[in-house]
Motif scaffolding. Structure first.
Motif, mmCIF file in Angstrom:
data_model
loop_
_atom_site.group_PDB
_atom_site.id
_atom_site.type_symbol
_atom_site.label_atom_id
_atom_site.label_comp_id
_atom_site.label_asym_id
_atom_site.label_seq_id
_atom_site.Cartn_x
_atom_site.Cartn_y
_atom_site.Cartn_z
ATOM 1 N N GLU A 52 0.996 -1.009 0.062
ATOM 2 C CA GLU A 52 -0.024 -0.161 0.036
ATOM 3 C C GLU A 52 0.911 1.298 -0.001
ATOM 4 O O GLU A 52 0.582 2.422 -0.539
ATOM 5 N N GLU A 53 2.014 1.445 0.755
ATOM 6 C CA GLU A 53 2.809 2.409 0.890
ATOM 7 C C GLU A 53 3.505 2.633 -0.502
ATOM 8 O O GLU A 53 3.606 3.989 -0.906
ATOM 9 N N GLU A 54 4.074 1.845 -1.064
ATOM 10 C CA GLU A 54 4.649 1.769 -2.604
ATOM 11 C C GLU A 54 3.635 2.503 -3.474
ATOM 12 O O GLU A 54 3.880 3.600 -4.172
ATOM 13 N N LEU A 55 2.392 1.951 -3.469
ATOM 14 C CA LEU A 55 1.500 2.455 -4.333
ATOM 15 C C LEU A 55 1.076 3.971 -4.000
ATOM 16 O O LEU A 55 0.976 5.037 -4.810
ATOM 17 N N PHE A 56 0.667 4.108 -2.583
ATOM 18 C CA PHE A 56 0.392 5.485 -2.132
ATOM 19 C C PHE A 56 1.348 6.620 -2.443
ATOM 20 O O PHE A 56 1.251 7.769 -3.055
ATOM 21 N N ASN A 57 2.570 6.197 -2.379
ATOM 22 C CA ASN A 57 3.789 7.250 -2.255
ATOM 23 C C ASN A 57 3.627 7.475 -4.189
ATOM 24 O O ASN A 57 3.701 8.828 -4.634
ATOM 25 N N ASP A 58 3.487 6.773 -4.949
ATOM 26 C CA ASP A 58 3.482 6.863 -6.185
ATOM 27 C C ASP A 58 2.373 7.543 -6.592
ATOM 28 O O ASP A 58 2.443 8.776 -7.148
ATOM 29 N N TYR A 59 1.086 7.216 -6.244
ATOM 30 C CA TYR A 59 -0.170 7.984 -6.516
ATOM 31 C C TYR A 59 0.221 9.802 -5.942
ATOM 32 O O TYR A 59 -0.630 10.594 -6.585
ATOM 33 N N LYS A 60 0.511 9.638 -4.781
ATOM 34 C CA LYS A 60 0.618 11.055 -3.995
ATOM 35 C C LYS A 60 1.544 11.831 -4.748
ATOM 36 O O LYS A 60 1.304 13.106 -4.911
ATOM 37 N N GLN A 61 2.555 11.280 -5.222
ATOM 38 C CA GLN A 61 3.578 12.209 -6.114
ATOM 39 C C GLN A 61 2.839 12.582 -7.332
ATOM 40 O O GLN A 61 2.926 13.956 -7.602
ATOM 41 N N VAL A 62 2.083 11.885 -7.993
ATOM 42 C CA VAL A 62 1.621 12.320 -9.089
ATOM 43 C C VAL A 62 0.411 13.306 -8.931
ATOM 44 O O VAL A 62 0.491 14.817 -9.486
ATOM 45 N N ALA A 63 -0.323 13.133 -7.814
ATOM 46 C CA ALA A 63 -1.366 14.221 -7.303
ATOM 47 C C ALA A 63 -0.895 15.581 -6.956
ATOM 48 O O ALA A 63 -1.537 16.500 -7.358
ATOM 49 N N GLU A 64 0.014 15.519 -6.290
ATOM 50 C CA GLU A 64 0.965 16.806 -5.745
ATOM 51 C C GLU A 64 1.273 17.539 -6.830
ATOM 52 O O GLU A 64 1.115 18.828 -6.902
ATOM 53 N N GLN A 91 -5.320 -1.443 -3.261
ATOM 54 C CA GLN A 91 -5.260 -0.139 -4.349
ATOM 55 C C GLN A 91 -6.061 0.956 -3.789
ATOM 56 O O GLN A 91 -5.601 2.131 -4.135
ATOM 57 N N ILE A 92 -7.146 0.489 -3.622
ATOM 58 C CA ILE A 92 -8.227 1.659 -3.371
ATOM 59 C C ILE A 92 -7.633 2.607 -2.087
ATOM 60 O O ILE A 92 -7.983 3.576 -2.132
ATOM 61 N N ARG A 93 -7.438 1.902 -1.082
ATOM 62 C CA ARG A 93 -6.722 2.600 0.009
ATOM 63 C C ARG A 93 -5.731 3.583 -0.400
ATOM 64 O O ARG A 93 -5.844 4.628 0.124
ATOM 65 N N ALA A 94 -4.773 3.080 -1.171
ATOM 66 C CA ALA A 94 -3.866 4.027 -1.516
ATOM 67 C C ALA A 94 -4.312 5.102 -2.221
ATOM 68 O O ALA A 94 -3.801 6.198 -2.093
ATOM 69 N N ILE A 95 -5.267 4.923 -3.300
ATOM 70 C CA ILE A 95 -5.850 5.900 -4.106
ATOM 71 C C ILE A 95 -6.577 6.910 -3.142
ATOM 72 O O ILE A 95 -6.134 8.052 -3.240
ATOM 73 N N LEU A 96 -7.293 6.507 -2.249
ATOM 74 C CA LEU A 96 -8.056 7.184 -1.163
ATOM 75 C C LEU A 96 -7.042 8.123 -0.623
ATOM 76 O O LEU A 96 -7.320 9.399 -0.428
ATOM 77 N N ARG A 97 -6.242 7.402 -0.200
ATOM 78 C CA ARG A 97 -5.123 8.291 0.797
ATOM 79 C C ARG A 97 -4.420 9.395 -0.125
ATOM 80 O O ARG A 97 -4.196 10.339 0.402
ATOM 81 N N ALA A 98 -4.273 9.085 -1.239
ATOM 82 C CA ALA A 98 -3.499 10.016 -2.039
ATOM 83 C C ALA A 98 -4.446 11.137 -2.537
ATOM 84 O O ALA A 98 -3.963 12.340 -2.823
ATOM 85 N N SER A 99 -5.622 10.966 -2.576
ATOM 86 C CA SER A 99 -6.651 12.252 -2.631
ATOM 87 C C SER A 99 -6.703 13.134 -1.945
ATOM 88 O O SER A 99 -7.265 14.260 -2.244
ATOM 89 N N ALA A 100 -6.183 13.056 -0.613
ATOM 90 C CA ALA A 100 -6.010 13.999 0.385
ATOM 91 C C ALA A 100 -4.743 15.147 -0.051
ATOM 92 O O ALA A 100 -4.694 16.202 0.459
#
Lengths: 89, 590
Positions: free
Chosen positions: B319-331, B381-390
């Motif tokens: 989850e962390e790997e996915l989250f970091n990736d999505y977060k980076q894009v979102a930011e 995956q959904i958790r990682a996407i949701l967390r990145a949405s912040a």
């Protein structure tokens, strides 16, 4: 000194290449030898290939035997790793 | 070298990465090492042989370390593969076993290694889990590397190139691909590979022209001969004559000049002559591409593919790997949106299902079906996407929806994950927009029903055309039937837009069609407000939009809806484009 403990593999993916690699990496930090047993087959826990040959999907029961002066510390660290699901979520 | 001067020859492959390049061929040899077998007749020789083996292993270890250190950021996931190869080198089943073979059987190191590999193969074959038994290929790679070191034959590194060349190879392995980022590589061609392979994606990210899937290019190209590679059309000209060189050189210059003129204006909004703004977004696959989206003037990421991290890792990414990736894009892309599509893989790519062969993978267990069957993996995956949405403007999208029940099932999981996050006190955007891909004809037929359940549609024309016309476009016998201009496809697109407008939800189009210049008037004429295209196409598509009025596009679409065959539509739109943008010429298809 010998420490023996039974584990149940609870992480979703079981023991695959990445998790086996974590065990091997951990073993490098200790002097003790580690052996992993499943269904009467015991292998060297410092060999990633040997661990893989045990084939441990989720729900597998394994017995870990650690032999050496730091066996207790090693077992504690391993317990933490397995119970944490190898860092998987 | 005295060989007959070849006449020019043109061969065709898969255009894997756009651009034209003219240069010298460099054939990269990745053939296997030939192994000699012999007995060791004295104990002295045994000791020498063990030492020789140890040395070869040490060298392999250094090589892998160097490779790992040189990995560019966007392929850091290769690191684990290299790391596991390094572990296998010193694994007792390989290392100790080979030394034992040398000393006990009194055979040379190469033979001993081969024996070791055979032993391991026998053990692994017994294992019931296909994922694990497939790891034998990693052992094979490692053994091949040691054998190469033993033979003294260097695995040629692309980093040692002395002059600028076009790489000609049977295949470009992930290890090779990590070395492509050098000023000496102008482009490459290979016997195997496809546009969606990771090597192709890396070539696109680096802007290197590439043609793959040429079959036997390594047999027909000689070292040092002149090559022209056209990554737009898939053409490779071997030993071109002066006429061909002049022709391609002009095209190359024309293309560069045209592209730079377009890129200079890419920051301008995509507003039609009569003042309607269209959002031109980009399709991406790596977090590292986000910067390029902004540079090319993209209004966000209309499709963020998430397969890469799953294909790269041995096992599922955390989850962390996915989250970091999505977060980076979102930011990076904020305040513009990024539409993250959940896993769109076939069952064959999924380790735990790899032992099932499907008769019809395109109609089988894939994308959302696979996710719903593996809720634990899906939830991560959904958790990682949701967390990145912040951290930005994240939209969530489900692929391959065929009916309402799949949306409901996916939404149930989404609700559960939201609750888990609430319980854990984790931050996410509560009203995150949730949408679906429209790529199955059944979803088009009931688009009005589906529209009420979600916040947006994204039409994936590549699959939609394939399913609607029942054509596999990689099958050369029927590929001619794959027609984006088929009136049925145009009606379907129109139907989806109408349903979305009625329900008041967003609709976008993210297939290859959106990036075809001549499709732009049709799509915006049909009422499309959002297009998502390859990063490189963003500036051109924006320019086309700025050259047309919505009114003209609408009447163009109306005219086209009266036509009855794809050929008529194609002829009509080509004439229309020629009037609209005469300077586009053959660039209409870059």
């Amino acid at each position: 000194m010998e420490t023996i403990k039974n584990f149940r593999i609870n992480n979703e993916l079981g023991i695959h290449a990445r998790t086996a690699a974590m065990i091997v990496e951990l073993a490098k930090k200790f002097n003790s030898k580690i052996y992993i047993k499943k269904n009467d087959e015991e292998v060297d826990g410092r060999s990633i290939l040997s661990i893989l040959t045990l084939s441990c999907p989720k729900g597998s029961e394994i017995q870990v035997r650690i032999v050496g002066d730091d066996s207790q510390e090693f077992m504690d660290a391993l317990t933490e790793l397995i119970e944490d699901g190898f860092g998987e979520d | 070298m005295a060989h007959e001067k070849n006449t020019p020859k043109t061969v065709y492959g898969i255009p894997a990465s756009p651009g034209i390049v003219i240069g010298k061929a460099h054939v990269v040899d990745r053939s296997k090492v030939k192994v000699m077998y012999h007995y060791l007749i004295s104990d002295d020789l045994v000791d020498q042989e063990v030492a020789r083996f140890r040395e070869a292993v040490e060298k392999a270890k250094e090589q892998l370390t160097t490779l790992k250190d040189r990995l560019p950021d966007y392929v850091k996931d290769h690191a684990f593969i290299l790391e596991s190869h390094r572990m296998i080198l010193k694994d007792s089943m390989v290392y100790n076993a080979t030394i034992k073979h040398i000393t006990e059987d009194k055979i040379n190191a190469e033979w001993a290694l081969k024996k070791t590999l055979l032993d391991i193969k026998n053990v692994f074959q017994e294992i019931d889990d296909e994922y694990i038994s497939n790891r034998i290929s990693d052992v094979g790679n490692v053994v091949e590397r040691i054998l190469r070191n033993l033979s003294g034959k260097q695995q040629e590194s692309l980093l040692d190139l002395k002059e600028r060349v076009i790489i000609v190879a049977h295949d470009i392995s992930p290890e090779d691909a990590t070395e492509l980022n050098t000023s000496k590589v102008m482009g490459f061609v290979s016997n195997v590979g496809a546009k969606t392979s990771h090597t192709a994606i890396i070539a696109q990210a680096l802007g290197l022209p590439a043609v793959m899937g040429l079959g036997n290019i390594t047999d027909i190209v000689e070292e040092g001969c002149l090559l022209i590679v056209d990554g737009n059309t898939g053409e490779v000209v071997i030993q071109p004559d002066d006429d061909a060189i002049i022709y391609y050189h002009e095209r190359q210059i024309q293309r560069e000049r045209y592209r730079s003129s377009i890129i200079r204006t890419s920051y301008l909004p995509a507003k039609t002559l009569d003042g309607y703004e269209i959002a031109v977004m980009a399709n991406t696959e790596f977090a590292g591409e986000t910067e390029a989206v902004k540079e090319n003037g993209g209004a966000g990421i209309g499709l963020y593919r998430t397969e890469f991290l799953y294909l790269k890792s041995n096992g599922f990414p955390s989850e962390e790997e996915l989250f970091n990736d999505y977060k980076q894009v979102a930011e990076k892309i904020a305040p513009d949106p990024v539409i993250i599509r959940t896993l769109d893989l076939g069952g064959d790519k999924f380790l735990s299902y790899s032992n099932k062969k499907e008769a019809n993978p395109a109609l089988g267990l894939r994308a959302i079906r696979l996710s719903l069957k593996n809720p634990q993996v899906f939830k991560v995956q959904i958790r990682a996407i949701l967390r990145a949405s912040a951290y930005g403007n994240v939209w969530l999208m489900f692929p391959m929806i065929s009916g309402l029940s799949e949306i409901q099932a996916a939404n149930r999981i989404l609700t559960e994950v939201k609750k888990d996050l609430d319980d854990a006190g984790m931050d996410y955007k509560r009203d995150i927009r949730v949408g679906i891909m429209i790529e199955i004809p059944s979803a088009v037929a009931i688009a009005d029903i589906l529209a009420h359940q979600i916040d947006f549609f994204s039409i994936g024309t590549n699959d939609l055309i394939q399913y609607a016309l029942a054509v596999d476009r990689t099958n050369e016998d029927v590929a001619y039937l794959y027609k984006p201009f088929h009136p049925a496809i145009l009606r379907m697109i129109r139907q989806v837009i109408t349903a979305a407008d009625k329900a008041g939800i967003e609709v976008s189009l993210c297939g290859a069609m959106a990036g075809e210049p001549c499709c732009v008037p049709i799509l915006i004429g049909a009422g499309m407000k959002r297009l998502s295209v390859n990063i490189q196409s963003v500036p051109l598509i924006k320019k086309i939009i700025r050259s047309i009025s919505l009114k003209d596009a609408e009447s163009c679409f109306e005219d086209i809806m009266k036509l009855t065959t794809a050929n008529q539509v194609e002829a009509y739109i080509k004439a229309f484009m020629k009037d609209l943008l005469p300077e586009l010429g053959e660039n209409a298809f870059i």
